[in-house]
Design a protein around this motif. Sequence first.
Motif, PDB file in Angstrom:
ATOM      1  N   GLY A 140      -3.772  25.255  22.719  1.00  0.00           N
ATOM      2  CA  GLY A 140      -4.255  25.405  21.183  1.00  0.00           C
ATOM      3  C   GLY A 140      -3.039  25.763  20.332  1.00  0.00           C
ATOM      4  O   GLY A 140      -1.887  25.944  20.939  1.00  0.00           O
ATOM      5  N   ARG A 187      11.193  24.209  32.582  1.00  0.00           N
ATOM      6  CA  ARG A 187      11.269  23.191  31.255  1.00  0.00           C
ATOM      7  C   ARG A 187      12.760  22.933  30.632  1.00  0.00           C
ATOM      8  O   ARG A 187      13.106  24.047  30.204  1.00  0.00           O
ATOM      9  CB  ARG A 187      10.028  23.718  30.256  1.00  0.00           C
ATOM     10  CG  ARG A 187       8.674  23.635  30.566  1.00  0.00           C
ATOM     11  CD  ARG A 187       7.681  24.147  29.651  1.00  0.00           C
ATOM     12  NE  ARG A 187       6.345  23.934  30.073  1.00  0.00           N
ATOM     13  CZ  ARG A 187       5.531  24.542  31.149  1.00  0.00           C
ATOM     14  NH1 ARG A 187       6.116  25.423  31.907  1.00  0.00           N
ATOM     15  NH2 ARG A 187       4.444  24.154  31.348  1.00  0.00           N
ATOM     16  N   TYR A 246      10.807  33.931  27.601  1.00  0.00           N
ATOM     17  CA  TYR A 246       9.940  33.307  26.769  1.00  0.00           C
ATOM     18  C   TYR A 246       8.440  33.805  26.760  1.00  0.00           C
ATOM     19  O   TYR A 246       7.808  33.519  28.097  1.00  0.00           O
ATOM     20  CB  TYR A 246       9.931  31.674  26.899  1.00  0.00           C
ATOM     21  CG  TYR A 246       8.996  31.046  25.991  1.00  0.00           C
ATOM     22  CD1 TYR A 246       8.965  31.339  24.696  1.00  0.00           C
ATOM     23  CD2 TYR A 246       8.283  29.888  26.501  1.00  0.00           C
ATOM     24  CE1 TYR A 246       7.985  30.260  23.704  1.00  0.00           C
ATOM     25  CE2 TYR A 246       7.535  29.107  25.765  1.00  0.00           C
ATOM     26  CZ  TYR A 246       7.295  29.496  24.383  1.00  0.00           C
ATOM     27  OH  TYR A 246       6.547  28.775  23.764  1.00  0.00           O
ATOM     28  N   GLY A 266      -3.579  31.006  26.761  1.00  0.00           N
ATOM     29  CA  GLY A 266      -2.572  31.909  26.831  1.00  0.00           C
ATOM     30  C   GLY A 266      -2.350  32.144  28.399  1.00  0.00           C
ATOM     31  O   GLY A 266      -3.154  32.328  28.933  1.00  0.00           O
ATOM     32  N   GLY A 317      -7.278  29.381  23.797  1.00  0.00           N
ATOM     33  CA  GLY A 317      -7.631  30.035  24.762  1.00  0.00           C
ATOM     34  C   GLY A 317      -6.489  29.708  26.386  1.00  0.00           C
ATOM     35  O   GLY A 317      -7.202  29.872  27.340  1.00  0.00           O
ATOM     36  N   ALA A 358      -3.286  34.370  12.556  1.00  0.00           N
ATOM     37  CA  ALA A 358      -3.075  32.785  11.796  1.00  0.00           C
ATOM     38  C   ALA A 358      -4.336  32.118  11.450  1.00  0.00           C
ATOM     39  O   ALA A 358      -5.122  31.735  12.270  1.00  0.00           O
ATOM     40  CB  ALA A 358      -1.845  32.058  12.327  1.00  0.00           C
ATOM     41  N   SER A 417      -7.425  31.359  20.133  1.00  0.00           N
ATOM     42  CA  SER A 417      -7.171  30.065  19.345  1.00  0.00           C
ATOM     43  C   SER A 417      -7.664  29.049  20.457  1.00  0.00           C
ATOM     44  O   SER A 417      -8.836  28.510  20.486  1.00  0.00           O
ATOM     45  CB  SER A 417      -5.883  29.455  18.899  1.00  0.00           C
ATOM     46  OG  SER A 417      -5.723  30.677  17.857  1.00  0.00           O
ATOM     47  N   ASP A 437       3.773  21.062  27.077  1.00  0.00           N
ATOM     48  CA  ASP A 437       3.554  19.688  27.823  1.00  0.00           C
ATOM     49  C   ASP A 437       1.940  19.397  28.197  1.00  0.00           C
ATOM     50  O   ASP A 437       1.492  18.360  28.905  1.00  0.00           O
ATOM     51  CB  ASP A 437       4.290  20.026  29.371  1.00  0.00           C
ATOM     52  CG  ASP A 437       3.816  20.982  29.971  1.00  0.00           C
ATOM     53  OD1 ASP A 437       2.745  21.813  29.898  1.00  0.00           O
ATOM     54  OD2 ASP A 437       4.365  21.316  31.220  1.00  0.00           O
ATOM     55  N   ILE A 483       7.836  24.919  23.764  1.00  0.00           N
ATOM     56  CA  ILE A 483       8.995  24.108  24.316  1.00  0.00           C
ATOM     57  C   ILE A 483       8.241  22.895  24.846  1.00  0.00           C
ATOM     58  O   ILE A 483       7.356  23.057  25.818  1.00  0.00           O
ATOM     59  CB  ILE A 483       9.681  25.174  25.418  1.00  0.00           C
ATOM     60  CG1 ILE A 483      10.361  26.294  24.845  1.00  0.00           C
ATOM     61  CG2 ILE A 483      10.482  24.167  26.055  1.00  0.00           C
ATOM     62  CD1 ILE A 483      10.378  27.294  25.824  1.00  0.00           C
ATOM     63  N   SER A 533      -6.212  36.757  25.492  1.00  0.00           N
ATOM     64  CA  SER A 533      -7.355  36.344  24.332  1.00  0.00           C
ATOM     65  C   SER A 533      -8.639  36.404  24.773  1.00  0.00           C
ATOM     66  O   SER A 533      -9.647  36.166  24.303  1.00  0.00           O
ATOM     67  CB  SER A 533      -6.930  34.801  23.872  1.00  0.00           C
ATOM     68  OG  SER A 533      -7.003  33.839  24.964  1.00  0.00           O
TER      69      SER A 533
HETATM   70  C1  LIG Z   1      -1.409  24.469  31.309  1.00  0.00           C
HETATM   71  C2  LIG Z   1      -0.611  25.205  30.328  1.00  0.00           C
HETATM   72  C3  LIG Z   1       0.560  24.327  29.995  1.00  0.00           C
HETATM   73  C4  LIG Z   1       1.446  25.179  28.966  1.00  0.00           C
HETATM   74  N1  LIG Z   1       2.674  24.697  28.791  1.00  0.00           N
HETATM   75  C5  LIG Z   1       3.710  24.759  27.849  1.00  0.00           C
HETATM   76  C6  LIG Z   1       4.605  24.148  27.277  1.00  0.00           C
HETATM   77  O1  LIG Z   1       4.823  23.119  28.074  1.00  0.00           O
HETATM   78  N2  LIG Z   1       5.459  24.742  26.446  1.00  0.00           N
HETATM   79  C7  LIG Z   1       5.114  26.016  25.745  1.00  0.00           C
HETATM   80  O2  LIG Z   1       5.725  26.124  24.685  1.00  0.00           O
HETATM   81  N3  LIG Z   1       4.285  26.616  26.116  1.00  0.00           N
HETATM   82  C8  LIG Z   1       3.348  26.015  27.009  1.00  0.00           C
HETATM   83  N4  LIG Z   1       2.102  26.742  27.622  1.00  0.00           N
HETATM   84  C9  LIG Z   1       1.795  28.063  26.943  1.00  0.00           C
HETATM   85  C10 LIG Z   1       1.159  28.158  25.689  1.00  0.00           C
HETATM   86  O3  LIG Z   1       1.944  27.619  24.721  1.00  0.00           O
HETATM   87  C11 LIG Z   1       0.727  29.699  25.422  1.00  0.00           C
HETATM   88  O4  LIG Z   1      -0.144  30.048  26.360  1.00  0.00           O
HETATM   89  C12 LIG Z   1      -0.092  29.595  24.000  1.00  0.00           C
HETATM   90  O5  LIG Z   1      -0.185  31.057  23.679  1.00  0.00           O
HETATM   91  C13 LIG Z   1      -1.484  28.926  23.998  1.00  0.00           C
HETATM   92  O6  LIG Z   1      -1.987  28.981  23.166  1.00  0.00           O
HETATM   93  P1  LIG Z   1      -3.672  29.095  22.964  1.00  0.00           P
HETATM   94  O7  LIG Z   1      -4.138  29.042  21.602  1.00  0.00           O
HETATM   95  O8  LIG Z   1      -4.258  28.058  23.835  1.00  0.00           O
HETATM   96  O9  LIG Z   1      -4.250  30.326  23.606  1.00  0.00           O
HETATM   97  P2  LIG Z   1      -4.788  31.530  23.212  1.00  0.00           P
HETATM   98  O10 LIG Z   1      -5.278  32.115  24.670  1.00  0.00           O
HETATM   99  O11 LIG Z   1      -5.903  31.494  22.344  1.00  0.00           O
HETATM  100  O12 LIG Z   1      -3.744  32.654  22.535  1.00  0.00           O
HETATM  101  C14 LIG Z   1      -2.821  33.188  23.386  1.00  0.00           C
HETATM  102  C15 LIG Z   1      -2.122  34.099  22.652  1.00  0.00           C
HETATM  103  O13 LIG Z   1      -1.907  33.858  21.404  1.00  0.00           O
HETATM  104  C16 LIG Z   1      -1.982  34.800  20.327  1.00  0.00           C
HETATM  105  N5  LIG Z   1      -2.663  34.059  19.292  1.00  0.00           N
HETATM  106  C17 LIG Z   1      -3.467  33.066  19.594  1.00  0.00           C
HETATM  107  N6  LIG Z   1      -4.116  32.685  18.538  1.00  0.00           N
HETATM  108  C18 LIG Z   1      -3.534  33.235  17.458  1.00  0.00           C
HETATM  109  C19 LIG Z   1      -3.697  33.419  15.907  1.00  0.00           C
HETATM  110  N7  LIG Z   1      -4.355  32.372  15.509  1.00  0.00           N
HETATM  111  N8  LIG Z   1      -2.915  34.118  15.303  1.00  0.00           N
HETATM  112  C20 LIG Z   1      -1.752  34.955  15.914  1.00  0.00           C
HETATM  113  N9  LIG Z   1      -1.882  35.111  17.343  1.00  0.00           N
HETATM  114  C21 LIG Z   1      -2.662  34.043  17.986  1.00  0.00           C
HETATM  115  C22 LIG Z   1      -2.802  35.942  20.997  1.00  0.00           C
HETATM  116  O14 LIG Z   1      -1.608  36.968  21.359  1.00  0.00           O
HETATM  117  C23 LIG Z   1      -3.284  35.438  22.336  1.00  0.00           C
HETATM  118  O15 LIG Z   1      -3.639  36.155  23.211  1.00  0.00           O
HETATM  119  C24 LIG Z   1       1.283  26.295  28.354  1.00  0.00           C
HETATM  120  C25 LIG Z   1      -0.067  26.963  28.861  1.00  0.00           C
HETATM  121  C26 LIG Z   1      -0.900  26.364  29.609  1.00  0.00           C
HETATM  122  C27 LIG Z   1      -1.923  26.994  30.084  1.00  0.00           C
END
Ligand SMILES: Cc1cc2nc3c(=O)[nH]c(=O)nc-3n(C[C@H](O)[C@H](O)[C@H](O)COP(=O)(O)OP(=O)(O)OC[C@H]3O[C@@H](n4cnc5c(N)ncnc54)[C@H](O)[C@@H]3O)c2cc1C
Lengths: 299, 612
Positions: B295, B505, B555, B233, B231, B356, B229, B290, B305, B238
Amino acid sequence: MTDYGHDLIFGTFVTPTARNASDVVDLAVLADRSGIDLVTFQDHPYQSSFLDTSTLLAFVAARTRNIRVAANVANLPLRPPAVLARASASLDVLSGGRFELGLGAGAFWNAIEAVGGRRLTPGQGVTALREAIEIIRAIWDTDARGDVRHDGEFYRTDGAKRGPRPAHPISIWVGAYKPKMLALTGTHGDGWMPAIPNLPNGAASYPDHNARIDEAAVAAGRSPSAIRRFGVLIGGGFGGTPRGLLDGPVEMWTEQLAGLALEHGVSGFVVATDDPSTTQRYGLEVVPAVRELVARERG
Amino acid sequence: MDVGLGVLLDAARLPGARLTDLAVRAEQRGLDLVVVGGVQGGLDPLTVAAWVAGATSRILVGVADAGVPPAPDTGDPEQPFPFVVDKSLDGLGLLSGDRLLRGPGAWSVAVDSTIDAVKAAAGAGVPVVVAVRTVHDVDRVVELRVVDHARRPASVRARRMPGIDYEGVPDVLAAGVVEPGDSAYRSVASTYMRGGAPGLVLRATTVEEVAAAITFARRHTDLPLGVRSGGHGFSGRSTNHGGLVVDVGGMDGVEVIDPDRRLVRVGPGASWKRVATALRPYGWAIGSGDAGGVGVGGLATAGGIGFLSRKQGLTIDRVRAVELVLADGSPIRASDDENPDLFWALRGAGANFGVATAFEIEAEPIGDVGWASLALVVDDVAEALEHYGRVASEAPRDTTLFMMIGPPRGGRSVMQLYGVVDNADPDTIISRLTPFARIGPIVQQSVTVSAYADVMDMTDTGPGGHQGVGEPVARSTLFREFTPEVARLAADAVASGGVGILSVRQMGGAIADVPEGATAFSHRDAGFAVAVLGSNARRVDAAWDPVRGLGIGSYLSFETDQSPERLGDAFPPPVLDRLRELKRRYDPGFLFRDNFPIDPRPADARLEETAR
Ligand SMILES: Cc1cc2nc3c(=O)[nH]c(=O)nc-3n(C[C@H](O)[C@H](O)[C@H](O)COP(=O)(O)OP(=O)(O)OC[C@H]3O[C@@H](n4cnc5c(N)ncnc54)[C@H](O)[C@@H]3O)c2cc1C
């Protein structure tokens, strides 16, 4: 106490190093997010280690939200006035009125000649700059009729198209140091943008230089307050102990900048720094404090 | 499109704001190129090109060389210096990250927007651009691409990877597929945390396209399958090497669907910054993490969180419904009333059950908040951690400060605290922050009263495409509190050098109001989520294993170790059993298995596998 009645503008001066292009952009973005009003870059096209300032300004404006952008100052000998006017107006339109034009007559003539520009004496530089400002304003003036004609000593055209029209009245801020250039600033400029370290007596030069600008303005039937006064300063850092101009605690920065505003009527501050944390603290801590102090003193 | 397809913008005729919109749209819809053209009388093409490059992050930007004469008349105010024009194009190449194409020979212009015209122009072997004036025009160009997808030139086909049926990509997806030889590949190969080289990225922007992508993926079960989503993770799953990626980053809508209930429908591809910005005019917010660049899709299926969790709960606690596409390609909706079992699983282990495509989330009203960032110098890391833990546990729910600390240098460490006081009154903000500020001498601080959307903006990673490299290494452990022992062992781990950054956190508050078991996300009694990052997995584990032993679980969003033990840390046995049962029901073929997979098979079959 000198006061030309302008709101305060706070800016930064970032080195446009080509090697660190993304750091340069990041510093501008940080300045924007830290509540700073203006980001400026020097313009030396012959300097191969620098990015081109015009494209940098456009790129930075696209990546930022509120901050204004300006060259500090554009190199007239290598930026033909109509070209400069059109690029400036274009960016002003794209950015929703966030462009201002810093302009200077040029220096480093060997380098300018080496890349195709023409060498001018200081006196010629003043005349060329006056002609350029007239042409630039004429290009921007899309309400006037007919093409722009100019038959000057340094620029000639018998029919340049007008436009594009800027989104807001772009200010022309002149980088001036010598008497004739100061007088031109008074008659033609919207602002005076000197680097304080390059003034003969540093900040102590303001009374004399301000007076020259004021006189020329009045003689031309303008009000001295039509010309905003700037100061470009080196941002030292935020050490615990006061060490010098803009090198010490926040309170010291605040007093020094407010002092320039209240004593010399400076209303545009441009701090040279490439340090992210200095940029941030300047924007988040110093800027509001100076505004508050100056507002209080102005009453 | 074989050779690349893009749009041509006429800087002389289009209004400034429209130019920006069209370029951004072209990028969003996955086109390869935007060319800025124009004749005298309009905006300056070079300035527009620089602006467009700044306003976008992935698409190539073309600008025609003006072709100025070599020896200009220095008295002509309209004649630029060739040296300076050249330099500005070079500079634009640097600024844009090498996205500049210098024309006019680098593309060919289709005479109109018909497929025949595009095909004729493609004969030149360079990308084809079509003149556009409206967003609708851009979308039509995107459709042109669909028709011609399969016949990529030999140079592109040469970079295809084994085991993927490139020619069999369904037509509905053709507009969005990116393969290794395509010009857009570089911008989609890696994620924020991890370098990757997938064999095929399937960008889907509708439910139908997601379904087609999943059906296609089911024909490739021997290859890794990433779902992307935003990117961001941590585990970087992903992306992958040689496998498929289903990318729903383009499904980034944010729409208020029921103002009375403050119900917002959000696409998985929206960033949390985008969500915050869209809700700002309503005076609402949905808490996330934060970082504004993260995404929705990854976070809202795992937990969330963030700065508002202590007051609003986890992000998943605000989710009222999820729409997804299951492993069999069928769309389904889950909420308290529809498929409640699935809804339970999606809130904590969502990635195991489908892709999703939309979330319905209840926002909360919010005013301005205090946004603080403090840096303190600490001599005794263990003592400082314990002190932070105590202050954080005692803080009211409106106060959330996250913390980061690195290895000591010269005997001292810098502790970074950053976070939100959900209150606009400066005196309250200061009084909430004061106990934190006493942890050690402050070397840097900034506190501002900001809109929540500005906080998300300030913590955004900014445009630039994801350019992660290598393998991320992170370990995640939840603690009830920072007991002296936890603090001491964590400080030792940091001092050992095996751990590069320890980030904490703050949890608690409303997170624990939701009963344990109400969602697949477990360990609601945690007070702190700790993530450690390093560069070498073995060294990180050596440093962190003793500390992990004191934790209550994990987590997964901050974990990179894909082993079954870590899955067990996240989900206690009854939760994991129920998840496994649901996995058998919804993904019996084990299609979604790349990120913390829950193996649907019975335990003995799994054991056999491990033994082999
Ligand atoms: C700089 C940074 C700060 C962060 N801070 C926090 C924080 O404060 N609190 C917190 O809770 N998290 C935090 N995170 C973690 C973040 O919430 C997770 O890494 C989250 O999975 C990222 O979502 P994404 O869609 O950007 O990532 P993606 O890399 O696109 O997805 C991550 C994983 O989620 C799953 N996924 C993605 N899209 C879907 C979909 N549409 N349906 C089902 N599964 C899917 C897949 O398994 C994929 O590998 C942080 C991450 C980073 C890089």
